[in-house]
Design a protein around this motif. Structure first.
Motif, short mmCIF file in Angstrom:
data_model
loop_
_atom_site.label_atom_id
_atom_site.label_comp_id
_atom_site.label_asym_id
_atom_site.label_seq_id
_atom_site.Cartn_x
_atom_site.Cartn_y
_atom_site.Cartn_z
N ARG A 192 0.96 -1.50 -0.43
CA ARG A 192 -0.08 0.51 0.32
C ARG A 192 0.48 1.29 -0.31
O ARG A 192 0.66 1.87 -1.18
CB ARG A 192 -0.76 0.28 1.33
CG ARG A 192 -1.95 0.96 1.80
CD ARG A 192 -2.20 1.45 3.48
NE ARG A 192 -1.22 1.23 3.91
CZ ARG A 192 -1.45 1.08 5.30
NH1 ARG A 192 -2.41 0.54 5.52
NH2 ARG A 192 -0.40 1.34 6.11
N ASP A 193 1.89 1.56 0.97
CA ASP A 193 2.31 2.25 1.22
C ASP A 193 3.46 3.04 -0.04
O ASP A 193 3.75 3.75 -0.93
CB ASP A 193 3.02 2.87 2.61
CG ASP A 193 2.20 2.65 3.83
OD1 ASP A 193 1.43 3.09 3.19
OD2 ASP A 193 3.25 2.18 4.84
N ARG A 194 4.26 1.49 -0.72
CA ARG A 194 4.69 2.09 -2.41
C ARG A 194 4.48 2.13 -2.87
O ARG A 194 4.70 3.03 -3.28
CB ARG A 194 5.33 0.50 -2.04
CG ARG A 194 6.87 0.29 -3.31
CD ARG A 194 7.80 1.20 -2.99
NE ARG A 194 8.69 1.15 -4.06
CZ ARG A 194 10.17 0.65 -3.63
NH1 ARG A 194 10.18 0.29 -2.64
NH2 ARG A 194 11.20 0.92 -4.79
N ALA A 196 0.90 4.07 -2.84
CA ALA A 196 0.67 5.30 -2.42
C ALA A 196 2.00 6.33 -2.97
O ALA A 196 2.13 7.82 -3.68
CB ALA A 196 0.73 5.61 -1.00
N GLU A 197 3.32 6.19 -2.24
CA GLU A 197 4.48 6.81 -2.44
C GLU A 197 5.14 6.85 -4.50
O GLU A 197 4.56 8.09 -4.57
CB GLU A 197 5.83 6.33 -2.04
CG GLU A 197 5.11 6.60 -0.38
CD GLU A 197 6.92 5.80 0.10
OE1 GLU A 197 7.71 5.16 -0.58
OE2 GLU A 197 6.47 5.28 1.53
N SER A 198 4.42 6.22 -4.62
CA SER A 198 4.71 6.23 -6.23
C SER A 198 4.05 7.37 -7.50
O SER A 198 4.49 7.54 -8.10
CB SER A 198 4.94 4.79 -6.93
OG SER A 198 5.71 3.65 -6.24
N THR A 200 2.50 10.51 -7.94
CA THR A 200 2.63 11.36 -8.08
C THR A 200 1.21 12.35 -8.43
O THR A 200 0.87 13.46 -8.53
CB THR A 200 3.68 12.53 -9.07
OG1 THR A 200 3.05 11.51 -10.88
CG2 THR A 200 4.77 11.10 -9.43
N GLU A 228 -8.23 7.63 0.31
CA GLU A 228 -7.07 8.42 0.52
C GLU A 228 -6.16 8.67 -0.73
O GLU A 228 -6.04 9.86 -0.76
CB GLU A 228 -5.56 7.86 1.10
CG GLU A 228 -6.12 6.73 1.95
CD GLU A 228 -6.38 7.85 3.77
OE1 GLU A 228 -5.49 9.22 3.23
OE2 GLU A 228 -7.27 7.59 4.25
#
Length: 266
Positions: A192-194, A196-198, A200, A228
């Motif tokens: 999930r976090d990887r 979301a961080e990717s 842009t 989110e």
């Protein structure tokens, strides 16, 4: 007037509603999906190449539906495309263009959808190819492998050394390891976090959450993404049993791309 149809490998694991709405055929035409729990020995016993006859059947179904030309978007994972595809499709009585997607799962599927939407909007073969290639340049496939030892046979021996979960990127047949978390909860949080961080620009993102016998987890991840990030498009789809013979059960994946900013080059 040429009527162009899109055919792709079923291992792209397209969402059924989009596939139907856009008239995309898959090889096989009705590939079983891995929705329920399945054992690794059973999946391993089903592993093998997709018969070339399935690609012919899909193309013939398109021809029977009125197609006078076919764009076949082949999965680039080294596993989901029938062998000898080019020679087999040369026997058809319509023009067939084979395009290698260099993708796995919806990394290939988003390209097929983009090509079909280009045709729907009045484009021909050049527009469909251009649409698929734009997506190919931007698409990413991030996967949590519950049983990475199954994927080790598909191109990365390191996955089979330690038999616990792996967070990986899929690019065609390549399986690139990001992390090896020991707990499923940690692996899902990393996925999930990887992702979301990717991303842009969520408002320009087209996102597919895919799974093998992990429907509740896929639905929960999709709800989080919608809440989110609110992407431009979000779909959830199980993968085929055949794709799961390469990637294993209880897989959870995110495949996404972002539309270019209007006025900027692709």
């Amino acid at each position: 007037m040429t009527t162009l149809a899109i055919v792709t490998d079923a291992d792209a694991s397209l969402p059924a509603a989009l596939q139907t709405a856009l008239g995309i055929r898959t090889a096989p035409l009705e590939a079983p999906l891995l929705v329920d729990q399945e054992t690794i020995p059973r999946l391993r016993s089903e592993a093998g190449a997709v018969p070339t006859a399935e690609a012919l059947a899909a193309c013939n179904a398109a021809i029977e539906g009125g197609a006078s030309a076919i764009l076949y978007l082949a999965a680039g994972d080294g596993y989901g495309t029938p062998p000898d595809l080019e020679s087999a499709l040369a026997s058809l009585e319509v023009d067939v263009t084979i395009e290698q997607t260099e993708g796995a799962l919806m990394g290939a599927g988003w390209q097929a959808i983009a090509a079909a939407e280009a045709i729907r909007d009045g484009g021909g073969l050049p527009e469909a190819l251009a649409a698929a290639r734009r997506v190919r340049a931007a698409v990413n496939v991030l996967v949590m492998l519950e049983h990475p030892e199954m994927a080790s046979a598909a191109g990365n021996a390191e996955l089979g050394i330690v038999r616990h979960r792996a967070l990986v990127y899929l690019r065609g047949p390549e399986v690139s390891i990001i992390s090896r978390p020991t707990r499923r909860e940690a692996a899902l949080a990393l996925l999930r976090d990887r992702f979301a961080e990717s991303v842009t620009a969520p408002a320009r993102a087209h996102v597919a959450v895919q799974h093998a016998s992990a429907g509740p987890g896929a639905d929960a991840l999709a709800r989080w993404i919608e809440r989110e990030l609110a992407p431009a498009r979000l779909v959830v789809a199980p993968i085929t049993r055949h794709a799961a013979t390469r990637l294993g059960p209880r897989v959870l994946a995110v495949a996404w791309y972002e539309d270019p900013i209007e006025g900027q080059p692709d």
